[in-house]
Structures are given as C-alpha cells and as structure tokens.
Scaffold this active site. Structure first.
Site, PDB file in Angstrom:
ATOM      1  N   ASN A 205      43.350  34.778  38.571  1.00 56.47           N
ATOM      2  CA  ASN A 205      43.477  35.581  39.783  1.00 56.47           C
ATOM      3  C   ASN A 205      44.956  35.690  40.135  1.00 56.47           C
ATOM      4  O   ASN A 205      45.824  35.118  39.456  1.00 56.47           O
ATOM      5  CB  ASN A 205      42.643  35.005  40.928  1.00 56.47           C
ATOM      6  CG  ASN A 205      43.077  33.612  41.353  1.00 56.47           C
ATOM      7  OD1 ASN A 205      44.247  33.254  41.293  1.00 56.47           O
ATOM      8  ND2 ASN A 205      42.113  32.812  41.788  1.00 56.47           N
ATOM      9  N   ALA A 206      45.281  36.418  41.185  1.00 56.73           N
ATOM     10  CA  ALA A 206      46.678  36.700  41.513  1.00 56.73           C
ATOM     11  C   ALA A 206      47.463  35.426  41.807  1.00 56.73           C
ATOM     12  O   ALA A 206      48.604  35.271  41.346  1.00 56.73           O
ATOM     13  CB  ALA A 206      46.742  37.660  42.702  1.00 56.73           C
ATOM     14  N   ASP A 207      46.861  34.508  42.567  1.00 59.20           N
ATOM     15  CA  ASP A 207      47.555  33.258  42.886  1.00 59.20           C
ATOM     16  C   ASP A 207      47.803  32.434  41.626  1.00 59.20           C
ATOM     17  O   ASP A 207      48.870  31.826  41.461  1.00 59.20           O
ATOM     18  CB  ASP A 207      46.750  32.441  43.895  1.00 59.20           C
ATOM     19  CG  ASP A 207      46.736  33.067  45.278  1.00 59.20           C
ATOM     20  OD1 ASP A 207      47.625  33.909  45.564  1.00 59.20           O
ATOM     21  OD2 ASP A 207      45.840  32.727  46.080  1.00 59.20           O
ATOM     22  N   GLU A 208      46.809  32.390  40.736  1.00 57.20           N
ATOM     23  CA  GLU A 208      46.960  31.620  39.498  1.00 57.20           C
ATOM     24  C   GLU A 208      48.029  32.227  38.606  1.00 57.20           C
ATOM     25  O   GLU A 208      48.821  31.502  37.986  1.00 57.20           O
ATOM     26  CB  GLU A 208      45.616  31.551  38.773  1.00 57.20           C
ATOM     27  CG  GLU A 208      44.574  30.693  39.492  1.00 57.20           C
ATOM     28  CD  GLU A 208      43.164  30.895  38.978  1.00 57.20           C
ATOM     29  OE1 GLU A 208      42.319  30.008  39.215  1.00 57.20           O
ATOM     30  OE2 GLU A 208      42.898  31.929  38.337  1.00 57.20           O
ATOM     31  N   ASP A 276      33.147  34.205  39.005  1.00 60.71           N
ATOM     32  CA  ASP A 276      32.162  33.976  37.940  1.00 60.71           C
ATOM     33  C   ASP A 276      31.384  35.258  37.646  1.00 60.71           C
ATOM     34  O   ASP A 276      31.111  35.590  36.489  1.00 60.71           O
ATOM     35  CB  ASP A 276      31.186  32.873  38.345  1.00 60.71           C
ATOM     36  CG  ASP A 276      31.859  31.528  38.517  1.00 60.71           C
ATOM     37  OD1 ASP A 276      32.808  31.242  37.769  1.00 60.71           O
ATOM     38  OD2 ASP A 276      31.437  30.774  39.408  1.00 60.71           O
TER      39      ASP A 276
END
EC number: 2.7.1.167
Length: 493
Positions: A205-208, A276
């Site tokens: 995701n964007a944060d990751e 998921d």
C-alpha cells in the site's frame, strides 16, 4: 468498470486454483454501544451486544478467493494452544482438505480482538508471536506448499509480519513456483523487499511503499517515482502495484509502463481486510491470464465493495457486478441457476435482507405483470422471480405457447430495475424452487387463494408470509393473445 466487463472477468477467474501461504490470524470482533464514561478512568464503557470470530490475514485472503469463485489451498502455521485449535477448525471449514496448518509448540497463535462501538472501531488488541517460526516449521510449511504447487494456477504470499514467511521460506517458495511456471503475487510487510524478488507482482500500500523507498507517495507522479525506484532493486520481479486508498491504484508493469486506476468515491464502513480482497481478485485474474491492468481494475472494484462491509468481510461475484457501472449491455448477470440463486438468497438472509419471491410465465410482459412486480418489490429488500421454462408453459397454456422463449422472457424480466434476480424452473409449479430459495415473502396476484399457492405452506412454516398483490383489471397474456388472433390490436393497452 462496466458490468459486462466485470462479468467476463469473473467468468474467467471462476475455478482458478490459488495456493496461499502466509500468516493466518484469528480475528475476533466484540460489538456494542458506548453511552457513558467509566467512573474509574476517563475512558468510554463498551456495553457488549455480540461477538464474532473469523479468519484474518492469509485466512481472510483464502476466504475471499473462494467467495470470488476460485478454489483456495492454504498452508500456514499456528501454536498448540486454544486459539490454534479454533483457527484450525475455521481453516478446515474454509478450505476443507486443501489446507495444512502446521502447529508449533510453545509459539502463540497470531490473533486480534477488535472492539467496535456504533459500527466504529474503538481499539484493537494484537496477540503477536513476535518471533519467526522454527526451522522445522519452515521445512514442514514448504513441503506442504510444494506438494500443492502442481495443482495451483497462482501462488500468493500473504505476509502479515507474524514470523511465518522467513526470507529462507520465501526464497524457496518463489524458486519452486518459478520452476513450476506458477506466477507469484505478494502482499509484503516490513522493509527489505529484496526477499520477495522473483515474484510476478508485489502489492504494497502507499504507506508501505513510502517506508520501503523513503519517498513520498501522495500523488500520481510520486507513486510512479517510488515504484520505479523500487523496481531498480528488484531485477527479477515482473511488476509492482501500489494501492492508494481513495486515490486508487498504480501499476508499473513488466514493460515499464505505468497505469493509474481511479477509484470511485465510497462511503467507507470498515477497511479491515480490504487489501486481502483486492489481492484475491488480482491474483485470480493473473491466474486466468488477464492483463495486469485489467486485473488491477477488478481488484479496485473488489476492494471498493469490501470497504462497505463490517469486519474482515468477503465479497461475491454478484456484488461486484451490481457495484460495477451500468452500461448498454444486457443484464444477463441477473439470470441465475437454481443452485446459484439458493446460495445468493442464503447470503442475503444472513445479511438481514428480506427476500421476496414471485413467479409466472410472463410470456408477453404487460402492465398487469408490472403492477404485480412493483407490489412484490415493495414488500421486500430483494426480489427473485421464478420463470416457467418453455416446456412448462406449453403444458400449462397449450401447444401454441409460449410466444417468447424462456431466454427472451428472462432477459425482459432481468432488465427491470424492480427485479433483482431471475431463475428459470422446469417444473409446472415453483414449489421446489421456493424450497431451495427459502424466501421471507411469497407474492402472487389477488386472483389466487393464498393458502393454495405452491410453496405457501413452506414459506409460512419458516415464519414467512404470503402476500396477494392487487390486479390491473382485464389484463392477462391469454387475453392479449386472443385479441391479436381476432385482429383487435386497437384494444391493446
């Protein structure tokens, strides 16, 4: 995505086999209301109303694969504790014999408890093993996964950072999958994505992605820059895809091209497990050979449906089709087999929706039919229409009938907004169909006697009701056919 396109993709992914290896988490939800503050501390008091338990993490991914029409094989690990036993029972329920939950003594089973008040999470309690699994467990998990690779169309690594997917296990799994010609998709966790190198697609995701690259990911240009920076470190990885919440998704494919997928505005209810759901749809589409840009669009649609549900929810093909944008295509997706309709009505009932049923030949659709259908739709949340097959109509109405084939009649009914689903039945009465669907309410025209209707006793025995709809006087298909035979077309309504 248009409904016709969504329906084609869902047909393509049906029956595809996905092997999921990753951290299964036991997800508990405690629901209640908060109406006062504790006198012991400045904290709200949750008055509990109910609890639920389900598979989270890789288990929720497997559940979504099955709900989308694929076949899920699951390999994971758990502790030899009460939570592990409960997790094992849920895994067997979800995947049957196609699951292997390796147990490790002295290690806690990953678990979460979410406390929810007025449909909003108050806080979450994690039970984290905090340490990697043992070498023996790694070997057992790899052997169980390797034994299933020959039957898999895609391998999914679901890394929730609970210690199962060690760098050694990931490397062995990716190498085995590449040797078997099975594409690998990855839901990553933590820093150091080099351990996933060799996958067909990695989906942070964007944060990751920002944490992994040290670069901002707040708009299209920044997402592209971060993806390209990451790709320079992952020489053997084919593609990278970043999910960006309400901003959609961005894909960097194997050719170096970048595609942005825009998400529709949503009323977000709960984001638990939406990643998921997206990965399940993406991976099944990959397994079917769908281009990644189209697979991403399907994943975005699936995630959008998931965030509108409470808890670690799963989504079904019919929900995706209904949520897709309407187009000029015929709504054939509303026409179901008896078995599919039975499964759908069971889910509707579980969601608290009131299911209605009516039936007929509907040979020439006229205002009298529309009046009954409108009335039926007004007394339920979802309306299923049973339609007599051609042979059944001939037996009931005579050798010259039906005028229109069952396919044409079903499509006409499915095109009406008041009709949610249509099921064609071969019998002369809908009794067997009603018993399969178990509606809350049975609706027929007022020219019938309620207690004599086929299926009425069954509906009432389950606490349902029979409703007789007012009729439009002088309107019937038989009357219309007779007028046409006499050449009195001017009398037609």
């Amino acid at each position: 995505m248009q409904r016709e396109h969504a329906a084609r993709l869902l047909s393509a992914i049906a029956g595809r086999r996905a092997l999921v290896v990753g951290d299964v988490i036991l997800d508990r939800f405690v629901y209640g209301r908060t109406e006062r503050i504790s006198r012991e501390a400045p904290v709200p008091i949750l008055s509990e109303t109910r609890r639920s338990v389900m598979l989270g993490g890789a288990g929720n991914l497997a559940r979504n694969i099955a709900s989308l029409g694929g076949e899920a094989m699951l390999v994971s690990a758990a502790g030899e504790d009460a939570e592990g036993a409960e997790t094992g029972a849920l895994v067997r329920e979800a995947c049957g014999e196609d699951a292997d939950l390796v147990t490790e003594a002295g290690r806690a089973t990953p678990a979460k408890i979410r406390y929810v008040a007025q449909n909003q999470q108050m806080f979450c309690v994690d039970r984290d093993p905090r340490t990697p699994v043992s070498d023996a467990t790694v070997d057992a998990v790899f052997k169980a996964a390797e034994a299933r690779l020959a039957r898999a169309d895609v391998l999914i690594l679901s890394d929730y950072g609970r210690g199962l997917l060690t760098p050694d296990l990931i490397a062995r799994l990716v190498a085995a999958a590449r040797k078997a010609g099975v594409p690998v998709s990855v839901d990553p966790r933590g820093k150091g994505y080099e351990r996933y190198d060799g996958a067909a697609v990695i989906k942070p995701n964007a944060d990751e992605l920002a944490a992994e690259t040290g670069l901002p990911v707040s708009d299209d240009a920044e997402a592209e820059t971060a993806l390209r920076a990451l790709k320079t470190r992952l020489k053997q990885t084919d593609a990278l895809l970043v999910t960006r919440g309400g901003a959609g998704m961005t894909l960097l494919d194997a050719s170096g091209a970048v595609t942005h997928q825009r998400s529709r505005p949503r009323s977000v209810f709960d984001v638990s497990g939406a990643g998921d759901t997206a990965l399940a749809a993406l991976s099944l589409a990959m397994a079917a050979g769908v281009p990644l840009s189209e697979a991403m669009a399907l994943a975005d649609l699936a995630a959008g449906v998931a965030v509108g549900k409470a808890g670690t929810a799963v989504v079904a093909p019919d929900e995706l089709i209904e949520d897709a944008l309407g187009g000029a295509e015929a709504p054939v997706w509303r026409i179901l087999t008896r078995a599919d309709a039975a499964g759908l009505t069971a889910r509707w009932r579980a969601e608290g929706l009131r299911v209605g049923f009516t039936n007929g030949c509907f040979d020439i659709l006229h205002p009298g039919h529309l009046s009954v259908l409108r009335h039926a739709a007004s007394v339920c949340d979802r309306l299923v229409v049973g339609l007599n097959a051609d042979a059944s109509v001939s037996r009931l109405k005579g050798a010259e009938r039906p005028i229109n084939t069952a396919a044409s009649r079903a499509l006409m009914l499915a095109s009406l907004d008041m009709v949610d689903r249509v099921v064609v039945f071969e019998e002369d009465t809908p009794e067997a169909l009603i018993r399969a669907l178990n509606p809350h309410v049975l609706v027929k025209g007022a020219d019938y006697i309620a207690d004599e209707l086929p299926g009425a006793a069954h509906v009432k025995s389950r606490g349902g009701e029979v409703v007789l709809a007012p009729l439009e006087p002088g309107l019937s298909t038989t009357a219309l056919v007779e007028r046409l035979k006499r050449g009195r077309s001017g009398d037609l309504p």
